[in-house]
Design a protein around this motif. Structure first.
Motif, mmCIF file in Angstrom:
data_model
loop_
_atom_site.group_PDB
_atom_site.id
_atom_site.type_symbol
_atom_site.label_atom_id
_atom_site.label_comp_id
_atom_site.label_asym_id
_atom_site.label_seq_id
_atom_site.Cartn_x
_atom_site.Cartn_y
_atom_site.Cartn_z
ATOM 1 N N THR A 29 9.467 9.923 -3.502
ATOM 2 C CA THR A 29 9.247 10.253 -2.081
ATOM 3 C C THR A 29 9.662 9.041 -1.361
ATOM 4 O O THR A 29 9.877 8.978 -0.264
ATOM 5 N N ALA A 41 9.749 17.217 0.809
ATOM 6 C CA ALA A 41 8.766 16.484 -0.045
ATOM 7 C C ALA A 41 7.378 16.892 0.587
ATOM 8 O O ALA A 41 6.621 16.951 -0.187
ATOM 9 N N LYS A 108 6.741 10.641 4.750
ATOM 10 C CA LYS A 108 6.706 10.332 3.622
ATOM 11 C C LYS A 108 5.221 9.946 2.972
ATOM 12 O O LYS A 108 4.661 10.383 1.759
#
Length: 248
Positions: A29, A41, A108
């Motif tokens: 990620t 993700a 992220k």
């Protein structure tokens, strides 16, 4: 609260697999460079928290600290990253590239934290220590981790008893010197009693023949389902990398 061990199919997986998958997911990620891959993700990580049985309220409280740090990035990055100007605030100029970078970091970071909470955060401390030892972490480091967790638990229990004793003596915290002196004595007594407890624990361990080695007594075994889950994790991470490259 996070239930030790989690629930659902994640709790049935080998702790070593959960640690390795969390590490692989985090590394993958962090390396993503496109919003579409980062959103994917994040969705995968959110599905893991649901599969682990983490309550949304508990999850939200644990994300507050992260969001506070990310908020600083969201405010500063657009004004510190060079690029096409889209907003002017006095002498400061916000760039489109800075806003995109801040949004990417937001996606992220949340994905990594959610995956860690689902896969590692629901592991019991003892199971985590044994899994780290079986993965090749230095024996002394794993031993230190287990003893530290044990000592923190003892200190927390001792703190509860000391605070209860203060309440039994009608202690009422105020903004005065008496309150600060009382808290100082509380911290001092906590450290002294923790040291005494640690010495008693060491004496008890020596009486039981402790020789400085860590003996793994867990009964977890790697099963075929763990291999299948590891293969599925590898496929998902490969898909993330492929999606990231196709979206560039």
């Amino acid at each position: 609260m996070l239930s030790p061990g989690g629930s659902g199919w994640i709790s049935e997986r080998d702790p070593r697999l959960r640690i390795l998958c969390a590490l692989a997911f985090a590394l993958t990620t962090v390396g993503l460079t496109t919003p579409s891959a980062a959103i994917t993700a994040l969705l995968l990580a959110a599905s893991l928290t649901r599969a682990a049985g983490i309550r949304p309220g508990s999850l939200g409280r644990r994300l507050l600290a992260l969001e506070g740090f990310i908020l600083v990035l969201l405010v500063t990055l657009p004004f510190t990253t060079p690029g096409a100007a889209i907003l002017h605030v006095g002498p400061l100029t916000a760039s489109a590239e800075g806003i995109q970078l801040a949004a990417l970091i937001l996606l992220k970071s949340n994905a990594v934290v959610l995956s860690l909470l689902a896969l590692v955060g629901t592991l019991e401390a003892v199971a985590l220590g044994h899994a780290l030892a079986r993965l090749g972490v230095p024996e002394k480091l794993a031993h230190l981790f287990l003893m530290t967790v044990r000592q923190i638990h003892l200190m927390q229990a001792e703190l509860g008893r000391l605070r209860q004793a203060m309440r039994a003596r009608a202690f009422m915290p105020r903004s005065d010197w008496h309150t600060w002196r009382s808290y100082g004595w509380l911290v001092g007594m906590l450290l002294v009693r923790s040291l005494e407890r640690a010495q008693r624990i060491l004496a008890a361990m020596r009486c039981r023949g402790f020789d400085g080695r860590l003996y793994l007594l867990d009964s977890t075994r790697w099963e075929t389902r763990d291999t299948i889950a590891a293969f599925g994790c590898a496929v998902l991470l490969s898909g993330l990398i492929l999606l990231d490259r196709m979206s560039r």
